[in-house]
Design a protein around this motif. Sequence first.
Motif, PDB file in Angstrom:
ATOM      1  N   UNK A   1      22.558  11.177  30.327  1.00 19.43           N
ATOM      2  CA  UNK A   1      21.920  12.294  29.703  1.00 19.43           C
ATOM      3  C   UNK A   1      20.254  11.756  28.674  1.00 19.43           C
ATOM      4  N   UNK A   2      19.877  10.889  28.778  1.00 24.43           N
ATOM      5  CA  UNK A   2      19.201  10.165  27.727  1.00 24.43           C
ATOM      6  C   UNK A   2      18.594   9.401  28.812  1.00 24.43           C
ATOM      7  N   UNK A   3      17.572   8.957  27.921  1.00 22.65           N
ATOM      8  CA  UNK A   3      16.190   8.391  28.861  1.00 22.65           C
ATOM      9  C   UNK A   3      16.159   6.813  28.266  1.00 22.65           C
ATOM     10  N   UNK A   4      16.811   5.932  28.261  1.00 25.78           N
ATOM     11  CA  UNK A   4      17.067   4.514  27.864  1.00 25.78           C
ATOM     12  C   UNK A   4      17.135   4.060  28.895  1.00 25.78           C
ATOM     13  N   UNK A   5      17.256   4.388  30.282  1.00 25.92           N
ATOM     14  CA  UNK A   5      16.770   2.961  31.892  1.00 25.92           C
ATOM     15  C   UNK A   5      15.792   2.940  31.285  1.00 25.92           C
ATOM     16  N   UNK A   6      14.336   4.718  31.236  1.00 30.45           N
ATOM     17  CA  UNK A   6      13.345   4.411  32.089  1.00 30.45           C
ATOM     18  C   UNK A   6      12.298   3.878  30.596  1.00 30.45           C
ATOM     19  N   UNK A   7      12.601   3.901  29.656  1.00 30.21           N
ATOM     20  CA  UNK A   7      12.195   3.631  28.157  1.00 30.21           C
ATOM     21  C   UNK A   7      11.982   1.887  28.162  1.00 30.21           C
ATOM     22  N   UNK A   8      13.655   1.640  29.041  1.00 29.39           N
ATOM     23  CA  UNK A   8      13.918   0.117  28.894  1.00 29.39           C
ATOM     24  C   UNK A   8      12.648  -0.863  30.355  1.00 29.39           C
ATOM     25  N   UNK A   9      12.240   0.132  31.435  1.00 29.18           N
ATOM     26  CA  UNK A   9      11.486  -0.219  32.209  1.00 29.18           C
ATOM     27  C   UNK A   9      11.898   0.182  33.829  1.00 29.18           C
ATOM     28  N   UNK A  10      13.527   0.393  33.839  1.00 29.12           N
ATOM     29  CA  UNK A  10      14.061   0.952  34.936  1.00 29.12           C
ATOM     30  C   UNK A  10      12.776   1.918  36.062  1.00 29.12           C
ATOM     31  N   UNK A  11      12.703   0.925  36.956  1.00 37.07           N
ATOM     32  CA  UNK A  11      11.799   2.232  37.839  1.00 37.07           C
ATOM     33  C   UNK A  11      12.276   3.686  38.639  1.00 37.07           C
ATOM     34  N   UNK A  12      13.515   3.073  39.374  1.00 35.20           N
ATOM     35  CA  UNK A  12      14.277   4.252  40.040  1.00 35.20           C
ATOM     36  C   UNK A  12      15.565   4.458  38.534  1.00 35.20           C
ATOM     37  N   UNK A  13      15.197   5.703  38.456  1.00 36.44           N
ATOM     38  CA  UNK A  13      17.281   6.245  37.693  1.00 36.44           C
ATOM     39  C   UNK A  13      16.999   7.232  38.665  1.00 36.44           C
ATOM     40  N   UNK A  14      18.419   7.967  39.135  1.00 41.36           N
ATOM     41  CA  UNK A  14      18.349   9.073  38.992  1.00 41.36           C
ATOM     42  C   UNK A  14      19.618   9.773  37.958  1.00 41.36           C
ATOM     43  N   UNK A  15      19.152  11.074  37.553  1.00 44.35           N
ATOM     44  CA  UNK A  15      20.384  11.871  36.538  1.00 44.35           C
ATOM     45  C   UNK A  15      21.183  12.561  37.060  1.00 44.35           C
ATOM     46  N   UNK A  16      22.525  12.422  36.965  1.00 49.20           N
ATOM     47  CA  UNK A  16      23.211  13.136  37.924  1.00 49.20           C
ATOM     48  C   UNK A  16      23.639  14.393  37.059  1.00 49.20           C
ATOM     49  N   UNK A  17      23.747  14.044  35.689  1.00 53.07           N
ATOM     50  CA  UNK A  17      24.100  15.210  35.006  1.00 53.07           C
ATOM     51  C   UNK A  17      22.692  15.508  33.807  1.00 53.07           C
ATOM     52  N   UNK A  18      21.015  15.745  34.723  1.00 53.35           N
ATOM     53  CA  UNK A  18      20.205  16.368  33.709  1.00 53.35           C
ATOM     54  C   UNK A  18      19.881  14.897  32.559  1.00 53.35           C
ATOM     55  N   UNK A  19      18.656  15.385  32.254  1.00 51.60           N
ATOM     56  CA  UNK A  19      17.975  14.892  30.983  1.00 51.60           C
ATOM     57  C   UNK A  19      17.621  15.637  29.849  1.00 51.60           C
ATOM     58  N   UNK A  20      17.935  15.547  28.871  1.00 47.81           N
ATOM     59  CA  UNK A  20      17.790  15.679  27.814  1.00 47.81           C
ATOM     60  C   UNK A  20      16.347  16.018  26.885  1.00 47.81           C
ATOM     61  N   UNK A  21      15.581  15.435  27.433  1.00 52.90           N
ATOM     62  CA  UNK A  21      14.451  15.288  27.233  1.00 52.90           C
ATOM     63  C   UNK A  21      13.533  16.817  27.657  1.00 52.90           C
ATOM     64  N   UNK A  22      14.163  16.773  28.482  1.00 52.73           N
ATOM     65  CA  UNK A  22      13.784  18.403  29.350  1.00 52.73           C
ATOM     66  C   UNK A  22      14.023  19.845  29.602  1.00 52.73           C
ATOM     67  N   UNK A  23      13.746  20.597  29.408  1.00 51.58           N
ATOM     68  CA  UNK A  23      13.757  21.855  29.731  1.00 51.58           C
ATOM     69  C   UNK A  23      13.937  22.824  30.878  1.00 51.58           C
ATOM     70  N   UNK A  24      14.646  23.876  31.461  1.00 52.91           N
ATOM     71  CA  UNK A  24      14.584  24.202  32.650  1.00 52.91           C
ATOM     72  C   UNK A  24      14.855  25.935  32.106  1.00 52.91           C
ATOM     73  N   UNK A  25      14.127  26.807  33.358  1.00 46.73           N
ATOM     74  CA  UNK A  25      14.207  28.595  33.318  1.00 46.73           C
ATOM     75  C   UNK A  25      15.760  28.276  33.480  1.00 46.73           C
ATOM     76  N   UNK A  26      16.115  29.682  32.731  1.00 46.11           N
ATOM     77  CA  UNK A  26      17.157  30.201  32.295  1.00 46.11           C
ATOM     78  C   UNK A  26      17.438  30.830  34.200  1.00 46.11           C
ATOM     79  N   UNK A  27      16.184  31.222  34.269  1.00 44.97           N
ATOM     80  CA  UNK A  27      16.641  31.889  35.534  1.00 44.97           C
ATOM     81  C   UNK A  27      16.066  31.790  37.018  1.00 44.97           C
ATOM     82  N   UNK A  28      15.761  30.110  37.252  1.00 47.71           N
ATOM     83  CA  UNK A  28      14.761  29.124  37.818  1.00 47.71           C
ATOM     84  C   UNK A  28      15.460  28.215  37.934  1.00 47.71           C
TER      85      UNK A  28
END
Length: 231
Positions: free
Chosen positions: A90-117
């Motif tokens: 759930x970290x962004x270390x791949x992106x910070x290293x420079x990888x341009x196509x990253x799919x996060x299966x288990x979500x992302x720690x540096x994002x939040x979302x609504x509990x209803x949507x």
Amino acid sequence: MLRPRVVVLSGAGISAESGLKTFRDAGGLWEGHNVMDVATPQAFAKNPKLVLQFYNERRRQLLKAQPNKAHQALVNLEEKYDVHVITQNVDDLHERAGSTQVLHLHGELLKARSTQNDGDIMECTKDLKIGDLCKNGFQLRPHIVWFGEAVPLLEKAATLVSKADYIIFVGTSMQVYPAASLIDYAPVHTHTFVVDPKPQLNAAHANTTVFEENATSGIQKVVEKLLQECR
């Protein structure tokens, strides 16, 4: 001309070398917490303050961490290959290293979302607290796929694996479902690389190369081999 496709399946082992811990290193404890107390919908319903505090600590830790040589080496593959990283992290270390196509299966720690949507997602680099609301007035939660929740990007990940010419497993045992099911989508011709000091992955295909070492050293060897093949 289409470039060969490399799919990287990464897990906690690659980020561990950047100082990020995994609960599986401590018998089901994650930074002293039982994962069922901090990583399930039931835990959030029972004690949202504890869950938010737990992820706030993980977020602060992540913001201090840096990509390591394994993350950086994978970026070099993009010179010659169409590289897709599918990560269980759930970290962004791949992106910070420079990888341009990253799919996060288990979500992302540096994002939040609504509990209803589930689709109401926003960037989140600061602590989340009770009373932090989405634009429609609902409590925000970490954008993490908790135990017991569906993995919404699994189908997209399976499609990527099904079109791979090369697959690299790094820092993951691929023993935990549903992520473990991705192995079944690999084409028969695919050359597979496994990088892990104690590999548990059973080779699904004969065309498999195993590096029994840490991510930072093993991945650099895989990258060098693939770049040589493409000369």
